[in-house]
Design a protein around this motif. Structure first.
Motif, PDB file in Angstrom:
ATOM      1  N   ALA A  47       0.764  -1.235  -0.019  1.00 16.74           N
ATOM      2  CA  ALA A  47       0.045   0.116   0.179  1.00 16.74           C
ATOM      3  C   ALA A  47       0.994   1.276   0.077  1.00 16.74           C
ATOM      4  N   ALA A  48       0.382   2.141  -0.892  1.00 16.32           N
ATOM      5  CA  ALA A  48       1.143   3.391  -0.961  1.00 16.32           C
ATOM      6  C   ALA A  48       1.185   4.302   0.264  1.00 16.32           C
ATOM      7  N   ALA A  49       2.426   4.769   0.683  1.00 13.86           N
ATOM      8  CA  ALA A  49       2.561   5.553   1.803  1.00 13.86           C
ATOM      9  C   ALA A  49       3.566   6.829   1.764  1.00 13.86           C
ATOM     10  N   GLY A  50       3.711   7.478   2.616  1.00 12.27           N
ATOM     11  CA  GLY A  50       4.727   8.603   2.530  1.00 12.27           C
ATOM     12  C   GLY A  50       4.239   9.974   1.941  1.00 12.27           C
ATOM     13  N   PRO A  51       4.399  11.137   2.616  1.00 20.08           N
ATOM     14  CA  PRO A  51       3.726  12.539   2.024  1.00 20.08           C
ATOM     15  C   PRO A  51       4.412  12.519   0.762  1.00 20.08           C
ATOM     16  N   PHE A  52       3.719  13.365   0.177  1.00 21.37           N
ATOM     17  CA  PHE A  52       4.234  14.162  -1.191  1.00 21.37           C
ATOM     18  C   PHE A  52       4.548  15.592  -1.187  1.00 21.37           C
ATOM     19  N   ALA A  53       5.623  15.852  -1.429  1.00 22.48           N
ATOM     20  CA  ALA A  53       6.342  17.161  -1.325  1.00 22.48           C
ATOM     21  C   ALA A  53       6.964  17.500  -2.816  1.00 22.48           C
ATOM     22  N   GLY A  54       6.196  17.318  -3.826  1.00 20.37           N
ATOM     23  CA  GLY A  54       6.664  17.682  -5.291  1.00 20.37           C
ATOM     24  C   GLY A  54       5.965  19.014  -5.848  1.00 20.37           C
ATOM     25  N   GLY A  55       5.278  19.645  -4.767  1.00 20.17           N
ATOM     26  CA  GLY A  55       4.822  20.987  -5.239  1.00 20.17           C
ATOM     27  C   GLY A  55       3.656  20.952  -5.992  1.00 20.17           C
ATOM     28  N   TYR A  56       3.093  22.070  -6.427  1.00 17.71           N
ATOM     29  CA  TYR A  56       1.787  22.070  -7.155  1.00 17.71           C
ATOM     30  C   TYR A  56       1.846  22.854  -8.460  1.00 17.71           C
ATOM     31  N   ALA A  57       1.164  22.463  -9.461  1.00 15.44           N
ATOM     32  CA  ALA A  57       1.088  22.955 -10.799  1.00 15.44           C
ATOM     33  C   ALA A  57      -0.193  23.130 -11.338  1.00 15.44           C
ATOM     34  N   GLY A  58      -1.208  23.944 -11.216  1.00 13.24           N
ATOM     35  CA  GLY A  58      -2.517  23.897 -11.570  1.00 13.24           C
ATOM     36  C   GLY A  58      -2.783  24.088 -12.811  1.00 13.24           C
ATOM     37  N   MET A  59      -3.239  23.172 -13.682  1.00 18.76           N
ATOM     38  CA  MET A  59      -3.566  23.164 -15.285  1.00 18.76           C
ATOM     39  C   MET A  59      -4.764  23.605 -15.346  1.00 18.76           C
ATOM     40  N   VAL A  60      -5.137  24.194 -16.643  1.00 20.10           N
ATOM     41  CA  VAL A  60      -6.554  24.537 -17.134  1.00 20.10           C
ATOM     42  C   VAL A  60      -6.553  24.597 -18.415  1.00 20.10           C
ATOM     43  N   PHE A  61      -7.822  24.110 -18.918  1.00 20.83           N
ATOM     44  CA  PHE A  61      -8.290  24.399 -20.412  1.00 20.83           C
ATOM     45  C   PHE A  61      -9.325  25.557 -20.680  1.00 20.83           C
ATOM     46  N   ASP A  62      -8.793  26.393 -21.763  1.00 21.67           N
ATOM     47  CA  ASP A  62      -9.822  27.394 -22.081  1.00 21.67           C
ATOM     48  C   ASP A  62     -10.790  26.826 -23.149  1.00 21.67           C
ATOM     49  N   GLN A  63     -11.566  27.756 -23.539  1.00 20.44           N
ATOM     50  CA  GLN A  63     -12.890  27.446 -24.136  1.00 20.44           C
ATOM     51  C   GLN A  63     -12.532  27.123 -25.584  1.00 20.44           C
ATOM     52  N   HIS A  64     -11.083  27.236 -25.999  1.00 23.78           N
ATOM     53  CA  HIS A  64     -10.916  26.894 -27.544  1.00 23.78           C
ATOM     54  C   HIS A  64      -9.847  25.426 -27.385  1.00 23.78           C
ATOM     55  N   CYS A  65      -9.999  24.755 -26.373  1.00 13.54           N
ATOM     56  CA  CYS A  65      -9.334  23.563 -26.208  1.00 13.54           C
ATOM     57  C   CYS A  65      -7.901  23.492 -26.124  1.00 13.54           C
ATOM     58  N   ARG A  66      -7.399  24.657 -25.454  1.00  8.95           N
ATOM     59  CA  ARG A  66      -5.962  24.855 -25.368  1.00  8.95           C
ATOM     60  C   ARG A  66      -5.582  24.765 -23.766  1.00  8.95           C
ATOM     61  N   LEU A  67      -4.537  23.866 -23.700  1.00 10.61           N
ATOM     62  CA  LEU A  67      -4.316  23.535 -22.248  1.00 10.61           C
ATOM     63  C   LEU A  67      -3.048  24.355 -21.687  1.00 10.61           C
ATOM     64  N   PHE A  68      -3.166  25.081 -20.884  1.00 14.91           N
ATOM     65  CA  PHE A  68      -2.081  26.082 -20.297  1.00 14.91           C
ATOM     66  C   PHE A  68      -1.632  25.278 -18.902  1.00 14.91           C
ATOM     67  N   HIS A  69      -0.116  24.998 -19.016  1.00 23.54           N
ATOM     68  CA  HIS A  69       0.505  24.431 -18.049  1.00 23.54           C
ATOM     69  C   HIS A  69       1.529  25.267 -17.575  1.00 23.54           C
ATOM     70  N   PRO A  70       1.562  25.492 -16.037  1.00 23.96           N
ATOM     71  CA  PRO A  70       2.498  26.428 -15.513  1.00 23.96           C
ATOM     72  C   PRO A  70       3.739  25.674 -15.000  1.00 23.96           C
ATOM     73  N   ARG A  71       5.076  26.308 -15.131  1.00 21.89           N
ATOM     74  CA  ARG A  71       6.052  25.918 -14.409  1.00 21.89           C
ATOM     75  C   ARG A  71       6.647  26.775 -13.568  1.00 21.89           C
ATOM     76  N   PRO A  72       6.066  26.563 -12.197  1.00 21.12           N
ATOM     77  CA  PRO A  72       6.312  27.616 -11.205  1.00 21.12           C
ATOM     78  C   PRO A  72       7.889  27.559 -10.863  1.00 21.12           C
ATOM     79  N   GLU A  73       8.594  26.783 -10.952  1.00 28.14           N
ATOM     80  CA  GLU A  73      10.077  26.893 -10.724  1.00 28.14           C
ATOM     81  C   GLU A  73      10.871  27.820 -11.699  1.00 28.14           C
ATOM     82  N   ASP A  74      10.338  27.798 -12.748  1.00 31.28           N
ATOM     83  CA  ASP A  74      10.978  28.872 -13.910  1.00 31.28           C
ATOM     84  C   ASP A  74      10.232  30.066 -14.174  1.00 31.28           C
ATOM     85  N   GLY A  75       9.202  30.066 -13.500  1.00 32.86           N
ATOM     86  CA  GLY A  75       8.405  31.268 -13.757  1.00 32.86           C
ATOM     87  C   GLY A  75       7.713  31.358 -15.142  1.00 32.86           C
TER      88      GLY A  75
END
Length: 712
Positions: A47-75
């Motif tokens: 069974a999987a265990a152990g906390p996750f500390a990989g950070g967060y990078a929330g993605m989003v789709f717009d109404q024209h089917c384009r996905l935007f993916h952030p890279r917080p470390e690089d800005g």
């Protein structure tokens, strides 16, 4: 006068009843009970265990089917045009840099103005603006996705940690746990949802009755992670969950939530109906990076991997192999009631099974209900002591393949099973269902009903045959099948009047009932339409083929206002675009001759057996055998075909018609009659035109209004 019947039914059915039952290794999925899903196990069997500390990078789709993916470390932010996949079903698009420029003028080759420092979470609205949550600058940035330019900067007292969009609305979650609405409103507006310090993820979806549903995830990626429903004030513990995504709530099936776990784990799916969570089969997400998920335009779940964009796929369901359902007390309201037959609607695949036990008592005086269900209430579940001390064998259920007249058929995949209840007489009855299954298959229980006080065929036999208790018990169970058959026949005989009333007749009997009136039901008619047609058939058939009869039939079928225009009534009137309008004026002595033809003299040949040579037969407006049916509603292709078949069957012979609807458009000279088939008023709004994807004059507008920069 007695107020309590001596016999009747007690039923377990629906979500409200199953919520009162105690479930052990079983789960409720909507209105069905089945074995609970097995615990998720990692690929190495641990069974999987152990906390996750990989950070967060929330993605989003717009109404024209384009996905935007952030890279917080690089800005920086990347974009992917979603939708194109390879033959293996893998997304073929490669990330492209989404360069954001500041709103300013170039000075010596440089651009003045500020830019986002660390884009952490993203959201998109219907106006093609991208929202970036930047915790370092404690601001949310609005970026024009077409010009790739910063349009606005909204500052907050606390750092924004997540964004969520719902249609044209955009919400932000701040580090202090408060939520604010950013669009569509001129200034940030504090939402009425309670503040939850420590919340890190936000998901918002549309409610079935209007408004919004909001969830936040606290301590994401940790063992004590919890999901909070802000609109309900309730919470669920979900260890090691990293992100959430939600769909719009359905009025019948509820709201669906997808919860991402640690990298390598499956995605959980929860359905919330009636404020009760139900665990659904999970989703497979190989190589998930653990940094966020997004709802794709086709309602699949998108996530990011080292190889780019991927979609979660349904995982093969795995169930526990045994489980129990402890039903609450069924009350007959009479002491020492002999219980009769149990009838169950269930789906029992090969290799699985459902067995049951029955317990009876005349009182509810015990303080140890199983799992505490019903403690202090009127319908507690079985006593834990009674269950632990019982050593009886379980009873089997037997399938009943015979169709039941005048009763609805079981749901698809389900069947009826019955069995006699072997239990001592008692006022209260407890049923315990025991499920057995395999890792991939589970039985499903939809409903159970119990008859009481059972049959009375023993009283019709000589008392010497059933004086002894053992003989009475044997004969009672032996005579139960013929007693059930007699009860079924009696119920059918008592319900014969239902067949002659279209309002309450079963759907299977509607065609038979309509045949007595000479009415042929179309398969495309809804049951409510069929019932109304049958109810008015006698009246409508007296004037069949007339304007009023056709109009009423179409109104019943479509449920909308119907206007029928006979073309001969439009002769001599001014019609825009008709070049022959002045050739036929209905003024005696000017353009009207008694007995003569109206319009082009060449068309006199249409009244003879041999038409004139060269006539194109295109314009029949001058003849009385044509009419137009205008339905003030928007109908799709199947509905239009249904209306056409109705008109073809019931219109007068040697007539022709034209069918128009509200979305047919205005055609001057062909069907645009003000106040009858068209209305002049405000039209729908225009959408912004996109080069290569839109045509000017066809619902799009060139350009877009600019944001008021003074409001920033």
């Amino acid at each position: 006068m007695r107020l309590i019947p001596d016999s009747g039914l007690r039923i377990l059915r629906g979500t409200a009843h199953w919520q009162l039952c105690a479930l052990r290794d079983t789960a409720r999925v909507d209105d069905v009970v089945m074995l609970a899903p097995a615990a998720a196990v990692a690929d190495d069997g641990v069974a999987a265990a152990g906390p996750f500390a990989g950070g967060y990078a929330g993605m989003v789709f717009d109404q024209h089917c384009r996905l935007f993916h952030p890279r917080p470390e690089d800005g920086k932010v990347d974009s992917v045009l979603w939708g194109e996949t390879t033959s293996l079903g893998v997304h073929a698009g490669t990330p492209q840099p989404f360069v954001i420029t500041a709103a300013g003028t170039e000075v010596d080759g440089s651009v003045t103005g500020e830019l986002p420092q660390r884009p952490l979470a993203l959201a998109a609205d219907s106006a093609d603006y991208l929202y970036l949550a930047d915790p370092d600058s404690k601001a949310v940035w609005l970026v024009d996705t077409w010009q790739q330019e910063v349009a606005r900067r909204i500052e907050f007292a606390h750092a924004p940690v997540d964004l969520a969009g719902c249609g044209g609305d955009v919400f932000v979650l701040l580090a202090d746990g408060t939520t604010w609405q950013l669009a569509a409103c001129a200034e940030p507006l504090r939402t009425p949802w309670p503040a939850l310090p420590g919340a890190e993820r936000l998901a918002v979806s549309a409610a079935a009755r209007g408004g919004h549903l909001a969830w936040v995830l606290e301590r994401a990626g940790q063992f004590d992670a919890a999901l909070h429903a802000l609109h309900l004030g309730q919470s669920i513990t979900l260890p090691f969950c990293t992100d959430i995504a939600s769909e719009a709530e359905h009025p019948e099936f509820g709201a669906l939530l997808v919860v991402a776990q640690l990298p390598g784990d499956n995605f959980l799916r929860l359905r919330l109906l009636g404020n009760q969570p139900t665990l659904l089969p999970p989703l497979l997400a190989p190589h998930y990076d653990g940094r966020g998920i997004a709802l794709a335009p086709d309602c699949r779940i998108a996530y990011w991997t080292a190889q780019g964009l991927r979609h979660a796929a349904p995982a093969r369901a795995q169930y526990r192999q045994r489980g129990q359902v402890f039903a609450f007390a069924l009350d007959s309201e009479h002491d020492q009631t002999p219980w009769g037959r149990l009838v169950v609607e269930a789906c029992i695949p090969v290799g699985t099974g459902i067995r049951f036990r029955a317990f009876t008592r005349d009182d509810l005086e015990f303080a140890d209900p199983i799992d505490g269900k019903g403690l202090g209430g009127e319908t507690p579940v079985l006593s834990q002591h009674t269950w632990d001390s019982d050593a009886r064998a379980t009873q089997a259920l037997f399938r009943d393949p015979s169709p039941r007249p005048l009763t609805p058929a079981p749901a698809d995949g389900f069947a009826l099973y019955d069995a006699p209840l072997i239990a001592l007489p008692g006022r209260y009855l407890w049923l315990v269902f025991e499920f057995t299954g395999t890792r991939s298959k589970s039985p499903r229980l939809r409903s159970a009903r119990v008859e009481y006080p059972g049959h009375d065929l023993l009283k019709k036999l000589p008392r010497t045959l059933w004086r002894e208790a053992a003989a009475r018990d044997f004969l009672y169970r032996y005579l139960m099948p013929p007693a059930a058959l007699l009860d079924e026949w009696q119920a059918v005989a008592g319900d014969r009047h239902r067949l002659l009333d279209s309002r309450i007749a079963p759907e299977s009997a509607l065609s038979w009932l309509a045949s007595f009136l000479g009415l042929v039901l179309d398969a495309c008619w809804a049951p409510a339409v069929q019932r109304q047609m049958i109810a008015e058939a006698a009246t409508l058939f007296r004037t069949r083929g007339t304007l009023s009869s056709l109009q009423r039939m179409v109104e019943i079928l479509t449920g909308a206002e119907v206007v029928i225009i006979e073309h001969f009534r439009l002769r001599g009137g001014g019609v825009v675009g008709n070049p022959h309008v002045n050739a036929s004026q209905a003024v005696l002595g000017v353009g009207y001759r008694v007995g003569g033809a109206i319009g082009d003299p060449r068309r006199q040949a249409l009244a003879s057996d041999k038409p004139a040579a060269g006539d194109d037969f295109e314009n029949f407006d001058d003849f009385a055998h044509r009419f137009t049916v205008s339905v003030v509603a928007a109908l799709d292709a199947p509905q239009l075909g249904c209306v056409r078949r109705l008109l073809e069957l019931h219109k007068p012979a040697h007539t022709d018609f034209t069918l128009c609807t509200a979305d047919s458009g205005i055609r001057a000279g062909l069907g645009a009659h003000l106040g009858i088939s068209s209305v002049i008023g405000k039209s729908a709004g225009f959408a912004a035109g996109v080069l290569g994807d839109a045509v000017l004059g066809a619902g799009t507008l060139l350009g877009r209004p600019e944001l008021d920069r003074e409001a920033t």
